[in-house]
Design an enzyme around this catalytic site. Structure first.
Site, PDB file in Angstrom:
ATOM      1  N   GLU A 256       0.887  -1.173   0.000  1.00  0.00           N
ATOM      2  CA  GLU A 256       0.000   0.000   0.000  1.00  0.00           C
ATOM      3  C   GLU A 256       0.913   1.206   0.000  1.00  0.00           C
ATOM      4  O   GLU A 256       1.464   1.596   1.016  1.00  0.00           O
ATOM      5  CB  GLU A 256      -0.901  -0.056   1.249  1.00  0.00           C
ATOM      6  CG  GLU A 256      -2.150   0.765   1.116  1.00  0.00           C
ATOM      7  CD  GLU A 256      -2.041   2.097   1.819  1.00  0.00           C
ATOM      8  OE1 GLU A 256      -1.764   3.088   1.113  1.00  0.00           O
ATOM      9  OE2 GLU A 256      -2.207   2.149   3.040  1.00  0.00           O
TER      10      GLU A 256
ATOM     11  N   CYS B  11      -1.903   8.883   2.835  1.00  0.00           N
ATOM     12  CA  CYS B  11      -1.776   8.347   1.481  1.00  0.00           C
ATOM     13  C   CYS B  11      -2.952   8.812   0.645  1.00  0.00           C
ATOM     14  O   CYS B  11      -2.862   8.899  -0.570  1.00  0.00           O
ATOM     15  CB  CYS B  11      -1.820   6.828   1.492  1.00  0.00           C
ATOM     16  SG  CYS B  11      -0.620   6.108   2.539  1.00  0.00           S
TER      17      CYS B  11
HETATM   18  C1  UN1 Z   1      -3.004   5.942   4.905  1.00  0.00           C
HETATM   19  O1  UN1 Z   1      -2.909   7.152   4.705  1.00  0.00           O
HETATM   20  O2  UN1 Z   1      -2.002   5.196   4.812  1.00  0.00           O
HETATM   21  O3  UN1 Z   1      -8.802   6.461   4.062  1.00  0.00           O
HETATM   22  C2  UN1 Z   1      -4.235   5.258   5.351  1.00  0.00           C
HETATM   23  C3  UN1 Z   1      -8.156   7.063   4.940  1.00  0.00           C
HETATM   24  C4  UN1 Z   1      -7.796   6.323   6.212  1.00  0.00           C
HETATM   25  C5  UN1 Z   1      -6.607   5.467   6.002  1.00  0.00           C
HETATM   26  C6  UN1 Z   1      -5.434   6.151   5.386  1.00  0.00           C
HETATM   27  N1  UN1 Z   1      -8.925   5.531   6.626  1.00  0.00           N
HETATM   28  O4  UN1 Z   1      -7.830   8.229   4.820  1.00  0.00           O
END
Ligand code: UN1
Length: 518
Positions: A265, A299
Site C-alpha cells: 500500500e 496516502c
Molecule cells: C493511509 O494514509 O495510509 O482512508 C491510510 C483514509 C484512512 C486510512 C489512510 N482511513 O484516509
C-alpha cells in the site's frame, strides 16, 4: 504532558523506553542502539526507544514460529474472541493512545482518536470474520467426489508501517492475521515507536491473559539492520508494507526474489474532479478536510483538484478563504485543524516542492510558508501553512505528478470530461479518487464498468479522497502497489488456499475422462 501519557498507558517503566537523562543526547538519530522520539509540535525529545539487533530479531522469529504452531490449532471463532477482547482494550485506552499518536506524529486530537477508532472497528470486523472465513464447494465432474476449497493459516506475517497511521494500519493487518491464525511481526516507523510499543503491548497482554502469548511481536530498528532482514527472511511468507513507492519497489523486488507474497500500500496522488454542476458548499468542505487534514500526510490526501473551467475560479476562491481561516497550531488544542508536519525534513520537502512549482509556472494562491512564527508557543514545531497552487493555463506542472507528503493542493481546470479523466489518470499512482457532481451520467462515466473512468483502487462520488471506512478493501493500482487491506475479502492475503478433492466412492475415476490401464 508527554510523560503523563506514557504513565497512563503503563509505559513509564517499560524496559525498551528511556526517558530523562537516559536519552543519549544529540542527533543524528537513530544513534547506535536507540532512536530518540521528538515531539513534532515542539521539537523536543520525548523519550528514546531501544532498537533491536540481529540477535534479538532472531529470537523474535524463532519464538514466533513456536507461537504459530500453537495458535493455528485454536479454532478461528475462539481466535475471534481474543480479538474481541483486544478491541475492548483499545476502547478502554482510546483517549490515551490517541494522545500518544498526537505526541509522536502531530495529528490533531480528533484524528488521533479517529485512528484508534479505526483499530477498534477493524477488530470488530475481524471478530465477525472469525466465523465466516470460508471457501466455495465446487461441483465435481466425477461421481462420488467432493471438491472444495479451504483456507488455512499462513504463518508469520511481517508488517512494515509508516508514521502517518502508526496504529490503524498495523491493526488492519494484525487483527485479520490473528483471526486467520497467523503471528504478526511488526516493524513500525522509527518516527512512531512509542505508539507501536503501546499498541502491540496492549494486544499481546490481552492475548497472553487469555492463554495465547506470542501472537503479536515487534521488531524496532533501522531499514538496514531490521527492515532488510525481515523482508529477505524466508520464514515470513507475507510482507505487508505501507509507505513510499520507492520503498515498496525495494520490498517487492526482494520478496519476489524468494517467491514470497507482498501486500503493498504505497503512494497516492489523489485527485478530485469537480463537475460544473457540483454542490460547491459540500465540495469545498470535503476538499478542505481531505487536503489539509492530517497536515496533508495521508496516502489518501487530496493533492490535485481538477475543476471545470466554469467553476474553477469560484471553488478556488472559497478554498483560499477557508485556508486563510484554518487554525494551525498545537494539535491537542480544541479548534486546531492543522498540526505540525512529522519532521523538519518534511518541512524542507514541502518548501522545495513549492519552489519547484513556482519555477514551473505554478502560482501559490495561499500559504506555502513556515508557520512557526504564527505564535511563540508553536515556534519550535514543524509547522507550515497549507498551500494552494494554481497550475498554468496549459495544465503543465510536472511537480504535481509526484507525491509530496505535505499539504499542497494543485488546481487544474478542464473543459471536457475526457480531458478531466486524462489529467486524473495521468499520474503513476492510483489510490483514491473522487468526483463531485449531481449528474448521473458524469458519476457513472467516472465509475464506468468498462474501466475507462477512474483508474484508482478507491472511487468516491461527492466525498473527498480521504477517510475510507474499514469495511471496504483498501488499496490502489499502478505504483500504489496493487495490495488490498482492511475490509471485504482482504483476509485472503493472510491465509493459504487449499483445493481439496475427496473420492468417497470405491471406483478409480480420473479427471478429464482418462482411462488408464483398464
Ligand atoms: C493511509 O494514509 O495510509 O482512508 C491510510 C483514509 C484512512 C486510512 C489512510 N482511513 O484516509
Amino acid at each position: 504532558m508527554s510523560l503523563a501519557v506514557l504513565e497512563r498507558l503503563g509505559l513509564h517503566k517499560h524496559p525498551r523506553i528511556l526517558t530523562g537523562s537516559a536519552i543519549k543526547p544529540g542527533t543524528p538519530t537513530p544513534t547506535p542502539g536507540q532512536v530518540v522520539v521528538t515531539n513534532p509540535a515542539t521539537g523536543k525529545a520525548v523519550a528514546a526507544v531501544r532498537l533491536d539487533d540481529a540477535a534479538s530479531y532472531e529470537k523474535v522469529i524463532t519464538e514466533s514460529q513456536e507461537a504459530f504452531k500453537r495458535w493455528r490449532e485454536v479454532p478461528a471463532p475462539v481466535r475471534g474472541q481474543v480479538v474481541r477482547a483486544i478491541g475492548d482494550a483499545f476502547r478502554e485506552h482510546k483517549e490515551a493512545l490517541g494522545e500518544l499518536v498526537t505526541l509522536e506524529v502531530g495529528k490533531i486530537r480528533q484524528e488521533g482518536l479517529g485512528e484508534v477508532q479505526e483499530t477498534i472497528d477493524i477488530a470488530d470486523y475481524a471478530v465477525g470474520l472469525s466465523r465466516t472465513l470460508s471457501g466455495p464447494m465446487l461441483q465435481s465432474e466425477r461421481a462420488r467426489h467432493r471438491l472444495y476449497e479451504q483456507w488455512l493459516p499462513l504463518g508469520l506475517v511481517g508488517v512494515i508501517s509508516a508514521f502517518n497511521f502508526p496504529n490503524a494500519v498495523w491493526a488492519w493487518n494484525s487483527m485479520l492475521a490473528a483471526v486467520c491464525g497467523d503471528v504478526t511481526i511488526w516493524k513500525p516507523s522509527l518516527l512512531a515507536p512509542l505508539t507501536a510499543i503501546a499498541s502491540n503491548d496492549l494486544a499481546e497482554k490481552v492475548a497472553a491473559s487469555l492463554g495465547h502469548p506470542g501472537i503479536f511481536r515487534l521488531v524496532i530498528g533501522t531499514d538496514q539492520e531490521i527492515g532488510e532482514r525481515l523482508v529477505a527472511d524466508k520464514r515470513i511468507p507475507l510482507i505487508s508494507a505501507t509507505g513510499s513507492s520507492r520503498m515498496g519497489k525495494r520490498v517487492g523486488e526482494i520478496v519476489a526474489g524468494r517467491l514470497g507474497r507482498t501486500l503493498l500500500e504505497l503512494g497516492g496522488n489523489n485527485a478530485v474532479i469537480l463537475h460544473k454542476d457540483a454542490d460547491l458548499d459540500l465540495a469545498a468542505r470535503s476538499i478542505l478536510f481531505a487536503a489539509v487534514g492530517t497536515a496533508g500526510q495521508r496516502c489518501t490526501t487530496t493533492r490535485r483538484l481538477i475543476a471545470h473551467e466554469s467553476v474553477v475560479d469560484e471553488i478556488t476562491r472559497r478554498l483560499v478563504e477557508a485556508y486563510r481561516k484554518v487554525q494551525i497550531g498545537d494539535p491537542l488544542k480544541e479548534g486546531t485543524l492543522v498540526g505540525p508536519l512529522v519532521s523538519p525534513g518534511a518541512v524542507e520537502t514541502f518548501l522545495s516542492a513549492l519552489a519547484k512549482a513556482k519555477e514551473q509556472g505554478g502560482k501559490v494562491l495561499v500559504g506555502g510558508e513556515r508557520a512557526a512564527n504564527l505564535s511563540p508557543e508553536i515556534s519550535g514545531g514543524n509547522y507550515v501553512m497549507p498551500a494552494i497552487v494554481r497550475a498554468p493555463a496549459n495544465n503543465a506542472l510536472p511537480i504535481a505528478l509526484q507525491e509530496t507528503f505535505a499539504p499542497i493542493l494543485y488546481v487544474f481546470s478542464y473543459r471536457t470530461f475526457d480531458e478531466a479523466i486524462a489529467l486524473h489518470n495521468g499520474v503513476d499512482q492510483g489510490l483514491a479518487s473522487s468526483v463531485f457532481t449531481e449528474n448521473l451520467h458524469v458519476s457513472e462515466a467516472f465509475l464506468a464498468t468498462s474501466g475507462a473512468g477512474s483508474d484508482c483502487g478507491l472511487a468516491y462520488v461527492n466525498l473527498g479522497t480521504s477517510g475510507a471506512e474499514i469495511g471496504g478493501a483498501f488499496g490502489g493500482e499502478k505504483e500504489t502497489g496493487g495490495g488490498r487491506e482492511s475490509g471485504s475479502d482482504s483476509w485472503k492475503a493472510y491465509m493459504r488456499r487449499q483445493t481439496v478433492a475427496i473420492n468417497y466412492g470405491k471406483e478409480l475415476a480420473l479427471a478429464q475422462g482418462i482411462r488408464f490401464g483398464e
